[in-house]
Structure formats: C-alpha cells, structure tokens
Design an enzyme around this catalytic site. Structure first.
Site, short mmCIF file in Angstrom:
data_model
loop_
_atom_site.label_atom_id
_atom_site.label_comp_id
_atom_site.label_asym_id
_atom_site.label_seq_id
_atom_site.Cartn_x
_atom_site.Cartn_y
_atom_site.Cartn_z
N TYR A 92 0.81 -1.21 0.00
CA TYR A 92 0.00 0.00 0.00
C TYR A 92 0.85 1.27 0.00
CZ TYR A 92 -3.76 -3.16 1.56
OH TYR A 92 -4.67 -4.18 1.68
N HIS A 115 0.74 -11.45 1.58
CA HIS A 115 -0.28 -10.65 0.90
C HIS A 115 -0.94 -11.40 -0.26
CE1 HIS A 115 -1.45 -6.21 -0.01
NE2 HIS A 115 -2.47 -7.02 -0.16
#
Length: 267
Positions: A39, A97
């Site tokens: 992110y 992730h």
C-alpha cells in the site's frame, strides 16, 4: 490482544490522506488498523498511531509482506523495515499478501520465513491473504504444527465466498473481509437499502452487520469522519433471519480485485 472484528482498512490511502484517515479512525474509536507493504502507507499509518497517544496494548495492527520480498534474504529485513515505518516493535498480525507464484510454488520458503518472523517476536500471529482452498491445503501441509490465524479475502454481499469460508471455518482459520462495500457498489443496492430502511440504519451498517453475523472480521476504509462514525455503529445492528436470507440472494460472484498474478479462485 484479540483482533477486533471491525477494523480500519487503508488500501489506496496514501500520503497525508492516509495519515489523516487513520488518525480520525483512531480518534473515533477504531483500534484495529490494517495496512500492507504494497500500500505504500506504513509510514503514514505509523505516524498516525504514534500521534494518537493510544497505548500499544490497546491496538491491533496488521501488515502484509509484498511478493517482491518473499525470497529468504529479503523477507525478514522487509518486515523489520515495516516495523520501523510503523514505529512499532511488533505487529499483531503478519500476512502473506498474495500467493506467489499464483500456483503456490516456493511456498515453503516464504511460509518458513513467516514462521521465523513470529519466532523472532516481530509478529504475534501469522496468516495469509488471497489464498484459495487448494493453497491453504498446501500451506497447512508445509506447516503441520502451525495454525494460520487468518485468511484475508474479498467478501461482500456480491461475492460471499461461501465455499472458502466454510473450509476456513472447518480448519479453524479466521476470515477477514476486505473490500466489504465492493468499491461502493453495494451501497447503492435496493435490497440492502430496503433492509437499512427497515432498521433505520445505513446500507454500510447493514453490510457490516451482515459480515459480523457471519463470523467475519471486516475492514472498511474511509477518508470521512462521518462515514467512520457510521461504520462504527454497524456492530450495534442486529439483522434477522429474513434479512440474512435476502442478502444471500445477492451473491453474484462480482469480484472487484483480480490482478493478473491472482490464483485460480474458488468457484
């Protein structure tokens, strides 16, 4: 600390916007913050946490390891870099992730490093994100004495992921739902609006209440204080069996997140 079932997601919240959004969320009462290396906002999240003055033991913080850091020599250094950015000595949850490659090859390497991160005290618990049933089976075979605490996947009324959720429940793997509003799509749904009207609530509250009543942790994000306050009221809403049945009919496999490196999703 037990993971609060309602958290603040930070996907697509970068720079000052990310900082102010997390700061507002903490001011309003959120104590579960979800971020990721991918992110690009761990430093802003960390600054917001530090500026909040909230004691560390009252917070639950999750981050996720980027695929580019899955090699043995890169994994733990990347986690330590994440902790530096977050200004934390440990995270409460560390996730893989995305499975990489999508079919799960080399999983033994990065899952081994994930376990080391926990053993070294860099994280309290470990889990995965975007793992299918097949990939969870591979992971559990590689880590027979370790229970993966979490599988974070896309779940909302338009993508209910029932088969995967059922498997996770059987295996004792808790499920966290990201993208719970389907990028705002479900907030315009007439069926959900009718349920919201019935309870004098918002569609966001209905969606959050639905997820929580399914036993799912949910991590919506927002940049507006009013929406954060609205989301926090979701757990106070109790849907009845008729409401749940109507929401079940909305499932249409409308997936919002499907990058070219994604695995073959469960049907």
């Amino acid at each position: 600390m037990k993971m609060p079932n309602l958290g603040m997601g930070t996907f697509r919240l970068e720079g000052d916007e990310g900082y102010h959004s997390v700061k507002m969320a903490l001011e309003e009462g959120f104590r579960h913050i979800d971020t990721a290396q991918m992110y690009g906002n761990e430093a802003e999240v960390g600054r917001a946490i530090a500026d909040s003055g909230i004691p560390r033991d009252e917070l639950f913080v999750t981050t996720k390891v980027h695929m580019k850091n899955f090699a043995q020599q890169d994994f733990l250094p990347s986690v330590k870099e994440s902790l530096d950015k977050l200004q934390l000595e440990y995270v409460d949850m560390l996730l893989i992730h995305w499975p990489s490659p999508a079919n799960g090859d080399n999983m033994d390497v990065y899952l081994g490093e994930l376990m080391k991160a926990q053993e070294h005290g860099l994280t309290k618990s470990i889990g995965v994100s975007n793992f299918t049933i097949e990939l969870l089976e591979k992971a559990q075979a590689l880590l027979p004495n370790v229970i993966l605490a979490n599988n974070q996947v896309e779940i909302h009324p338009y993508l209910q992921n029932n088969k995967l959720r059922s498997y996770c429940n059987q295996m004792g793997i808790h499920v966290t739902a990201y993208m719970p509003f389907a990028v705002g799509k479900v907030l315009k749904d007439e069926t959900l609006q009718a349920i919201a009207d019935k309870h004098n609530a918002s569609v966001a509250q209905v969606t959050i209440a639905w997820a929580l009543q399914q036993g799912i942790t949910v991590i919506p994000s927002s940049t507006k204080r009013k929406n954060l306050q609205d989301n926090l009221a979701g757990p106070l809403l109790a849907l009845d069996t008729e409401d749940i049945a109507k929401i079940a009919t909305l499932d249409c496999d409308d997936r919002q997140v499907d990058p070219d490196f994604a695995p073959q999703w469960d049907e």
